[in-house]
Design an enzyme around this catalytic site. Structure first.
Site, PDB file in Angstrom:
ATOM      1  N   GLU A  28       0.723  -1.380  -0.029  1.00  0.00           N
ATOM      2  CA  GLU A  28       0.057  -0.005  -0.157  1.00  0.00           C
ATOM      3  C   GLU A  28       1.020   1.410  -0.052  1.00  0.00           C
ATOM      4  O   GLU A  28       1.884   1.287   0.628  1.00  0.00           O
ATOM      5  CB  GLU A  28      -0.935   0.096   1.019  1.00  0.00           C
ATOM      6  CG  GLU A  28      -1.813  -1.316   1.245  1.00  0.00           C
ATOM      7  CD  GLU A  28      -2.909  -1.121   2.293  1.00  0.00           C
ATOM      8  OE1 GLU A  28      -3.150  -0.245   2.872  1.00  0.00           O
ATOM      9  OE2 GLU A  28      -3.912  -2.145   2.185  1.00  0.00           O
ATOM     10  N   CYS A  67       3.419   8.819   1.000  1.00  0.00           N
ATOM     11  CA  CYS A  67       3.770   7.886   2.159  1.00  0.00           C
ATOM     12  C   CYS A  67       4.118   6.336   1.593  1.00  0.00           C
ATOM     13  O   CYS A  67       3.345   5.561   1.021  1.00  0.00           O
ATOM     14  CB  CYS A  67       2.771   7.881   3.131  1.00  0.00           C
ATOM     15  SG  CYS A  67       2.915   6.801   4.530  1.00  0.00           S
ATOM     16  N   CYS A 109       5.074  -5.990   8.092  1.00  0.00           N
ATOM     17  CA  CYS A 109       5.783  -5.752   9.100  1.00  0.00           C
ATOM     18  C   CYS A 109       6.086  -6.435  10.276  1.00  0.00           C
ATOM     19  O   CYS A 109       5.184  -7.014  10.813  1.00  0.00           O
ATOM     20  CB  CYS A 109       5.508  -4.147   9.635  1.00  0.00           C
ATOM     21  SG  CYS A 109       6.292  -3.449  10.910  1.00  0.00           S
ATOM     22  N   CYS A 154       3.313  -3.497  16.406  1.00  0.00           N
ATOM     23  CA  CYS A 154       2.829  -2.644  17.291  1.00  0.00           C
ATOM     24  C   CYS A 154       1.488  -2.750  17.554  1.00  0.00           C
ATOM     25  O   CYS A 154       0.719  -3.176  16.516  1.00  0.00           O
ATOM     26  CB  CYS A 154       3.142  -1.164  16.816  1.00  0.00           C
ATOM     27  SG  CYS A 154       5.147  -0.946  16.708  1.00  0.00           S
ATOM     28  N   CYS A 178      -1.199  -0.539  15.394  1.00  0.00           N
ATOM     29  CA  CYS A 178      -1.043  -0.434  14.036  1.00  0.00           C
ATOM     30  C   CYS A 178      -1.429  -1.664  13.208  1.00  0.00           C
ATOM     31  O   CYS A 178      -1.181  -2.914  13.460  1.00  0.00           O
ATOM     32  CB  CYS A 178       0.697  -0.232  13.697  1.00  0.00           C
ATOM     33  SG  CYS A 178       1.079  -0.052  11.922  1.00  0.00           S
ATOM     34  N   CYS A 214      -2.477   7.275   9.128  1.00  0.00           N
ATOM     35  CA  CYS A 214      -1.180   6.721   9.814  1.00  0.00           C
ATOM     36  C   CYS A 214      -1.631   5.489  10.693  1.00  0.00           C
ATOM     37  O   CYS A 214      -2.552   5.581  11.486  1.00  0.00           O
ATOM     38  CB  CYS A 214      -0.625   7.710  10.677  1.00  0.00           C
ATOM     39  SG  CYS A 214       0.814   7.051  11.652  1.00  0.00           S
TER      40      CYS A 214
END
Length: 346
Positions: free
Chosen positions: A89, A102, A109, A113, A116, A328
């Site tokens: 993305e 971005c 990932c 976290c 996220c 974000c």
């Protein structure tokens, strides 16, 4: 075959010469890749037809826009399908004066976290240099407008893919012409990587995702924080500023009732006292998997007031693209893959 996107002018010149072509073809190739955004060698009409046909299948390294979502504020989230079928993305964020991209640095990932979406889908692989550079060219092409700023805040942890990220920064700067001072690399903090990054003396901005004012809270949000305690991270950040002379940004996602109390602001101010830094507060952008809440504007401003009173440079960033899941913390590999597998197209 190594894709040509991401290679410098000298490297492209060497490549055309290896193909038995004169050196000046390297400059032509460079222009068609980075200015005319060619997607195949067959499109480069200044090349001899016979040579073009011979190299028709040689990869430039461009992705395919598989799907895009447009938010009411004009932000666009792209699902880009890579050569091996993986999907990443990328987000284009337009304002009157700027077009920011971005970019992602990994497929998924590994940091996991808690707040996220990307980390919820796990990690698949690092992105190659050409796959990072392609994201910027794709957004530039689609908007028909020059990209001015780049933030490595998409999917992935950039400092777990440092070599390719720095290679992409070089290409974005030297080949596409985006100033390094307009590029931000965001990291949650990886042991030993920040001091090594300082050795490169880049002019880009380093942004460290802090998200907590003490070790206890940080470990609740970021699983890797236990192996890289906050005092060590801050010490490395201070050394980075000393080595590079560049101001460092600290990102802090505000989670209502969790890390947004006045006492947390006090702790943060104490942590960053005497630091050449800037705090970027980001009110939480909701995801389905967790029950964190976005703080009210009053709570955000109370947090800001504490920092300002203690002479800490601070600003608040209300993320763009919220209604397209492009804000974000909302990018995710699993949702991207589901979109492809379910046949969702542009």
């Amino acid at each position: 075959m190594t894709p040509l996107l991401g290679l410098s002018l000298p490297e492209l010149t060497a490549w055309v010469q290896q193909q038995g072509q004169p050196a000046y073809r390297g400059k032509q190739l460079h222009k068609w890749i980075y200015e005319k955004t060619a997607r195949s060698l067959g499109e480069i009409t200044v090349f001899p037809k016979q040579w073009r046909e011979k190299l028709a299948e040689y990869p430039l390294g461009r992705s395919t826009i598989y799907h895009k979502s447009v938010a009411t504020d004009g932000t666009i989230k792209y699902l880009l399908k890579l050569a091996d079928g993986q999907v990443i993305e990328t987000v284009g964020i337009p304002t009157e004066k700027r077009l920011t991209v971005c970019v992602s640095s990994q497929v998924g990932c590994p940091m996991a976290c808690d707040f996220c979406a990307t980390g919820k889908g796990g990690f698949i692989r690092n992105l190659a240099t050409h796959e990072i550079v392609d994201q910027v060219l794709t957004v530039q092409e689609d908007f028909q407008r020059r990209v001015s700023n780049i933030v490595f805040m998409g999917m992935g942890e950039p400092l777990l893919n440092t070599e390719n990220v720095l290679s992409a920064v070089r290409s974005l700067n030297q080949d596409i012409g985006i100033g390094q001072r307009s590029i931000t690399i965001s990291t949650v903090g990886i042991r030993d990587r920040i001091p090594k990054l300082a050795q490169h003396h880049g002019q880009f901005t380093l942004a460290v995702s802090l998200h907590a004012s003490n070790q206890h809270l940080r470990e609740k949000l970021i699983p890797s924080a236990g192996g890289y305690p906050l005092p060590e991270l801050i010490a490395d950040c201070r050394e980075y500023v000393k080595q590079t002379g560049r101001r460092l940004t600290f990102e802090y996602i505000l989670l209502s009732g969790f890390n947004d109390e006045p006492e947390h602001a006090e702790q943060l101010a104490q942590l960053l006292r005497g630091f050449q830094s800037h705090v970027n507060l980001i009110p939480y952008n909701p995801i389905q998997e967790v029950d964190f809440k976005r703080p009210t504007r009053q709570r955000v401003q109370s947090f800001v007031k504490v920092l300002e009173e203690r002479k800490i440079a601070v600003s608040v960033r209300y993320s763009r693209g919220l209604d397209a899941d492009a804000a974000c913390g909302q990018l995710r590999a699993s949702k991207a893959m589901n979109s492809v597998n379910n046949g969702v197209g542009a």
